[in-house]
Write a protein that holds these residues in place. Structure first.
Motif, short mmCIF file in Angstrom:
data_model
loop_
_atom_site.label_atom_id
_atom_site.label_comp_id
_atom_site.label_asym_id
_atom_site.label_seq_id
_atom_site.Cartn_x
_atom_site.Cartn_y
_atom_site.Cartn_z
N GLN A 79 2.82 5.94 -2.89
CA GLN A 79 3.98 6.69 -3.33
C GLN A 79 3.97 6.88 -4.85
N GLU A 80 3.61 5.85 -5.57
CA GLU A 80 3.58 5.95 -7.04
C GLU A 80 2.50 6.92 -7.50
N LEU A 81 1.35 6.87 -6.86
CA LEU A 81 0.28 7.81 -7.20
C LEU A 81 0.74 9.25 -6.96
N ILE A 82 1.33 9.48 -5.81
CA ILE A 82 1.81 10.82 -5.49
C ILE A 82 2.88 11.25 -6.49
N THR A 83 3.78 10.35 -6.83
CA THR A 83 4.84 10.65 -7.80
C THR A 83 4.25 11.13 -9.12
N LEU A 84 3.25 10.41 -9.61
CA LEU A 84 2.66 10.77 -10.90
C LEU A 84 1.90 12.09 -10.84
N VAL A 85 1.21 12.34 -9.74
CA VAL A 85 0.49 13.61 -9.59
C VAL A 85 1.47 14.77 -9.51
N ILE A 86 2.51 14.63 -8.70
CA ILE A 86 3.53 15.69 -8.57
C ILE A 86 4.22 15.92 -9.91
N PHE A 144 -5.11 8.81 -14.94
CA PHE A 144 -5.22 9.03 -13.50
C PHE A 144 -6.40 8.26 -12.91
N VAL A 145 -7.47 8.11 -13.66
CA VAL A 145 -8.61 7.31 -13.18
C VAL A 145 -8.16 5.87 -12.96
N PHE A 146 -7.40 5.33 -13.91
CA PHE A 146 -6.91 3.95 -13.76
C PHE A 146 -5.93 3.83 -12.59
N ILE A 147 -5.13 4.84 -12.38
CA ILE A 147 -4.21 4.81 -11.23
C ILE A 147 -5.00 4.83 -9.94
N MET A 148 -6.04 5.66 -9.89
CA MET A 148 -6.89 5.70 -8.69
C MET A 148 -7.58 4.35 -8.47
N LEU A 149 -7.97 3.70 -9.56
CA LEU A 149 -8.55 2.36 -9.44
C LEU A 149 -7.53 1.37 -8.88
N ALA A 150 -6.28 1.51 -9.30
CA ALA A 150 -5.22 0.65 -8.76
C ALA A 150 -5.09 0.85 -7.25
N GLN A 193 0.83 -1.21 0.00
CA GLN A 193 0.00 0.00 0.00
C GLN A 193 0.86 1.26 0.00
N LEU A 194 1.92 1.25 0.79
CA LEU A 194 2.85 2.39 0.80
C LEU A 194 3.41 2.66 -0.58
N LYS A 195 3.79 1.61 -1.27
CA LYS A 195 4.39 1.76 -2.60
C LYS A 195 3.38 2.31 -3.60
N VAL A 196 2.16 1.82 -3.56
CA VAL A 196 1.14 2.29 -4.50
C VAL A 196 0.80 3.76 -4.21
#
Length: 122
Positions: free
Chosen positions: A80-87, A109-115, A75-78
């Motif tokens: 972190q990846e979401l935050i990385t892509l948004v930033i 971003f919708v697919f990332i949020m689904l992940a 969960q931490l990694k996912v």
């Protein structure tokens, strides 16, 4: 509370990471920066990345379930990846002004949020 602190630290970490990894591409517009050699640019990026680690390591320590935090390692990694892509997307649009936010970005971003959703689903 630990979850919010973790996310705030990850946002700070990823801001510095993006600056370290891609900032030198924008810094090249400064005359003095263009005079620097490749090794100098690497050391400047490492200096910026030091701040990334100063936020990343505590974020993982505080947020990890094994240390009393709310998140599993996955969960931490996912997160972190979401935050990385948004930033990164914000950095690209605001700093470089060479990209525009298009429908395919929104869909991504919708697919990332689904992940993220599925990572947290029991």
């Amino acid at each position: 509370m630990k979850g919010l602190v973790t996310i705030a630290l990850l946002v700070m970490s990823n801001t510095f990471m993006t600056l370290a990894w891609y900032g030198h591409l924008k810094f090249a517009e400064w005359k003095w920066f263009n005079k620097l050699g490749f090794i100098s640019i690497i050391f400047i990026s490492w200096g910026i990345a030091l701040f990334e680690y100063m936020f990343q390591v505590p974020a993982n320590k505080i947020g990890f379930k094994g240390n009393g935090g709310p998140f599993t390692l996955l969960q931490l990694k996912v997160i972190q990846e979401l935050i990385t892509l948004v930033i990164f997307a914000a950095f690209t649009i605001i700093v470089f002004k060479t990209e525009s936010f298009r429908l395919n970005h929104i869909i991504s971003f919708v697919f990332i949020m689904l992940a993220v959703y599925f990572m947290f689903k029991k």
